[in-house]
Structures are given as structure tokens and as C-alpha cells.
Design an enzyme around this catalytic site. Structure first.
Site, PDB file in Angstrom:
ATOM      1  N   ASN A  33      -6.590 -82.850 -76.696  1.00 38.47           N
ATOM      2  CA  ASN A  33      -7.089 -84.109 -77.422  1.00 38.47           C
ATOM      3  C   ASN A  33      -8.540 -83.626 -77.593  1.00 38.47           C
ATOM      4  O   ASN A  33      -9.521 -84.524 -77.988  1.00 38.47           O
ATOM      5  CB  ASN A  33      -7.037 -85.195 -76.689  1.00 38.47           C
ATOM      6  CG  ASN A  33      -5.616 -85.905 -76.771  1.00 38.47           C
ATOM      7  OD1 ASN A  33      -4.782 -85.296 -77.564  1.00 38.47           O
ATOM      8  ND2 ASN A  33      -5.184 -87.099 -76.140  1.00 38.47           N
ATOM      9  N   ASP A  87      -7.012 -88.310 -81.121  1.00 32.15           N
ATOM     10  CA  ASP A  87      -5.838 -89.154 -80.823  1.00 32.15           C
ATOM     11  C   ASP A  87      -6.248 -90.091 -79.851  1.00 32.15           C
ATOM     12  O   ASP A  87      -6.381 -90.270 -78.506  1.00 32.15           O
ATOM     13  CB  ASP A  87      -4.884 -88.162 -79.953  1.00 32.15           C
ATOM     14  CG  ASP A  87      -3.732 -88.792 -79.825  1.00 32.15           C
ATOM     15  OD1 ASP A  87      -3.314 -89.836 -80.151  1.00 32.15           O
ATOM     16  OD2 ASP A  87      -2.447 -87.736 -79.970  1.00 32.15           O
ATOM     17  N   THR A 110      -1.790 -89.214 -69.526  1.00 26.48           N
ATOM     18  CA  THR A 110      -1.078 -88.055 -69.046  1.00 26.48           C
ATOM     19  C   THR A 110      -0.745 -88.085 -67.645  1.00 26.48           C
ATOM     20  O   THR A 110      -1.824 -88.160 -67.015  1.00 26.48           O
ATOM     21  CB  THR A 110      -1.677 -86.749 -69.814  1.00 26.48           C
ATOM     22  OG1 THR A 110      -1.625 -86.987 -70.919  1.00 26.48           O
ATOM     23  CG2 THR A 110      -0.769 -85.432 -69.441  1.00 26.48           C
ATOM     24  N   ASP A 159      -7.264 -91.316 -72.604  1.00 25.83           N
ATOM     25  CA  ASP A 159      -6.267 -89.949 -73.035  1.00 25.83           C
ATOM     26  C   ASP A 159      -6.988 -88.675 -72.939  1.00 25.83           C
ATOM     27  O   ASP A 159      -6.695 -87.706 -73.887  1.00 25.83           O
ATOM     28  CB  ASP A 159      -5.179 -90.233 -74.155  1.00 25.83           C
ATOM     29  CG  ASP A 159      -4.124 -89.369 -74.119  1.00 25.83           C
ATOM     30  OD1 ASP A 159      -3.764 -88.822 -73.093  1.00 25.83           O
ATOM     31  OD2 ASP A 159      -3.441 -89.256 -75.223  1.00 25.83           O
TER      32      ASP A 159
END
Length: 373
Positions: free
Chosen positions: A192, A205, A222, A187
Site C-alpha cells: 500500500n 488504498d 492484514t 492497512d
């Protein structure tokens, strides 16, 4: 409104495992470092671990005073808290158990705890304590007062070559360390990446992170940052993080990601087509680096070949980087956040302080899922 801002507000949620841009599934909440107070040390190379993992002391919810909400998500909320006795600041991630179950995120939550328990590196968030009661799951982590890299990127439109080089160098070290532990992050994106009060990064995260010995087939990440093998459900491994780094470098330097569209399926089509159009101002070497990260054949993707991260660090774009100095935090940050004190929340959005405590207790069968949390 810049192109960065235009596409930033439209990342849509299309699956419980796919994190959108502005309303993140696991937590819009950014948790991170109180770096000066509790800095982990590195013993040299990028892939090196810190001296010791975070202490295993037991905390008590009653000893943590909630100061403010610093992030919200689909089933999570993150609070800045202060321990009454030590006066130390932390980030407390609080997740509603019924919503975690409804969105089928149980395994991601367990993965996050497992990964965070194992890691200790200057550029990664640290977990100090987990807890659950009859309504919520709790994760106590460092608080990073500098805010998200995304905020700085959005306000500037795009970063200079040298600014992008600084952040990329620290991220390469973080990824190399995670991969040395057989952990895939999954991610990577500007939201982040947190900046501490000195301007160094912390990845946060870890809801999609996973310990991996072979491949995994879960669709998560994402949309703009998904590697082709994730979209095609071919099974994926740590190579997805190097693909995402290519996307991130492009976005930092161009102000927008290389593959974007109004809906996720349009994004996926463009990713699989693999057509790159670079802005004219990009440095020759960084364009070459991005192309080598955004190779559809992961066996030929930079970072995923025989020499791993060493191939990345030897690329010509990094010719000015002293890789021994990077994890020691000796590179000079291009952005120093305005932070007045360790509990400063001015670099985060303001959120309404909803009262979560009114939720009813969950049944025992649901609590049993998290008995080891």
C-alpha cells in the site's frame, strides 16, 4: 526464492475485513500520484495539511479513455485512464456493487470516500471524483507510475538501514498527519506504499481507514500487521498504525515480517506471544525503535503516548533526519523508479482486460445504499 518471496505468496483471506498479502480484498489495484503535474504542497511540519483539497470539478466517464488495467481485487479493478481533452492520466477504481454488498464492504467504501475527501498531504493519495451508475462505483484518483514498494523490496530481498530510514521518515509524516485529522489508516504494508516517479512515497488504498474519535471494534487489516488489541477484539484506535509501522520497519530491513506462519491463526498466536527475534545485521537503534512500537500495552507504545509522533521523531534512529525537510520532499530517495512518461505502466503487473460491462444492473434497493456516493 527468498524468504520475502516465500511468505509473500501465502497471505490468505480469512475474513472480509482482513486483507491478505497477494490478493487484497479492497483492491490489489494501486492508485496514486501523478506527482509532478498535481503536487500538493506542505507548509512545513509533518502534520501539516496541503494548500487546498483536490478540485471539485465534475468528470465524465465518457471523457476518460481506458488505457490498461493496473490492478485487480475481490470486487475492484483499477484502470489507468487518460482524460481525452486535458490528456492527463488518472487511476480509476471501479467496484462491482453486488460484490461490495455480498462481502459486506459498504461501510468501508463509504469510509474510504469520507477519508479521502478530507485529506491532502504530499505522501497520501488524492481523490478527485466519485460516481456510480447502475452497476459500479467509481473513484478517480492520481496515478502513480513508480509501482509498489513491495515490488522493490521483493526484488532486493531487504533494504539497507539508510533506505529503510528514508521510507520510515516519510511514513511517520503521513501517519502523524492522518492522526491529526483523527483518522486511523489500519492497512500499512509495503503493497500500500507507492513510489512516484521521483521515488517519494504515497500511501494508497484507504478501504480500511476510518475517522475515529474513540475506538472501533472491526477486525480489518492484514494478518501479519494486526496489533494485539485488534486480534483480541478489545477495541482499537490510532495506536494500531504505530504497531504496524514497527512491523513494516522490521520487514523492510529483514526481508520478512517478525510474526509469520502458514495460516492466520498461527500468525495471531505469535503476535500475542510477542517474541521478537532480530537478524544480527540490524542496527542497534532500529531494534530499539521496533521494540518500542511492538509493545502490547498500547498505553506504553511509542507514538501513542502523551507527545504522540514527537516521541517517534526524537528517537535516536532518526538523529540524521531533518523533519522540516521531509514533507517538503527534500530528502533524496534511495530508489528512483524507471518511468518513461506519466502514463507508463511498466512498474505494474499485466492483467487480462476482462469485459466488466456485461454485468446486469443492480436493483434500486441496492443502489440506494450508495445514493450519496
Amino acid at each position: 526464492m527468498s524468504r520475502c518471496e516465500l511468505r509473500g505468496v501465502s497471505r490468505t483471506q480469512n475474513s472480509p475485513g482482513v486483507s491478505p498479502r497477494e490478493d487484497m480484498a479492497t483492491s490489489k489495484a494501486k492508485v496514486g500520484v501523478n506527482s509532478e503535474a498535481r503536487e500538493s504542497k506542505s507548509n512545513g511540519g509533518c502534520g501539516s495539511a496541503g494548500e487546498a483539497s483536490p478540485n471539485k470539478r465534475i468528470y465524465n466517464l465518457d471523457d476518460l479513455e481506458i488505457i490498461a488495467t493496473v490492478g485487480t481485487g475481490t470486487f475492484g479493478r483499477v484502470f489507468l485512464v487518460q482524460e481525452r481533452q486535458s490528456r492527463a492520466f488518472y487511476a480509476l477504481k471501479q467496484m462491482k456493487i453486488p460484490d461490495v454488498i455480498r462481502l459486506k464492504q459498504e461501510q468501508h467504501v463509504h469510509n474510504e470516500k469520507e477519508v479521502l475527501t478530507e485529506i491532502n498531504h504530499p505522501f497520501l493519495i488524492r481523490l478527485f471524483w466519485t460516481h456510480h451508475d447502475e452497476r459500479f462505483l467509481y473513484m478517480l484518483m492520481d496515478y502513480v507510475p513508480g509501482g509498489e514498494l513491495f515490488s522493490y523490496l521483493r526484488s532486493r530481498g531487504r533494504f539497507s538501514n539508510t533506505t529503510g530510514l528514508f521510507y520510515t521518515s516519510e511514513i511517520v509524516c503521513a501517519i502523524e498527519y492522518l492522526h491529526s485529522k483523527e483518522i486511523v489508516y489500519r492497512d500499512l504494508k509495503p503493497e500500500n506504499i507507492l513510489l512516484d516517479s521521483e521515488g517519494h512515497i504515497r500511501l494508497t488504498d484507504f478501504g480500511f481507514a476510518k475517522k475515529l474519535t474513540d475506538r472501533t471494534w472491526t477486525l480489518c487489516g492484514t494478518p501479519e500487521y494486526l496489533a494485539p488489541e485488534v486480534i483480541q477484539s478489545k477495541g482499537h484506535g490510532r495506536a494500531v498504525d504505530w504497531w504496524a509501522l514497527g512491523i513494516l520497519i522490521f520487514e523492510m530491513l529483514a526481508g520478512y515480517p517478525p510474526f509469520f506462519d502458514d495460516n492466520p491463526f498461527g500468525i495471531y498466536q505469535k503476535i500475542l506471544a510477542g517474541k521478537l527475534e532480530f537478524p544480527r545485521h540490524l542496527d542497534f537503534y532500529v531494534k530499539d525503535l521496533i521494540k518500542k512500537f511492538l509493545v502490547i500495552d498500547r498505553a506504553r507504545r511509542l507514538g501513542n503516548m502523551k507527545n504522540g509522533a514527537d516521541d517517534v521523531k526524537k528517537h535516536r534512529w532518526f538523529k540524521t533526519i531533518d523533519w522540516e525537510a521531509v514533507p517538503l520532499r527534500k530528502l533524496k530517495p534511495p530508489v528512483v523508479p524507471k518511468v518513461s512518461h506519466e502514463g507508463d505502466t511498466s512498474n505494474f503487473d499485466v492483467y487480462p482486460e476482462d469485459d466488466w460491462k456485461k454485468d446486469p444492473p443492480v436493483p434500486q434497493k441496492d443502489l440506494d445504499i450508495f445514493k450519496n456516493f
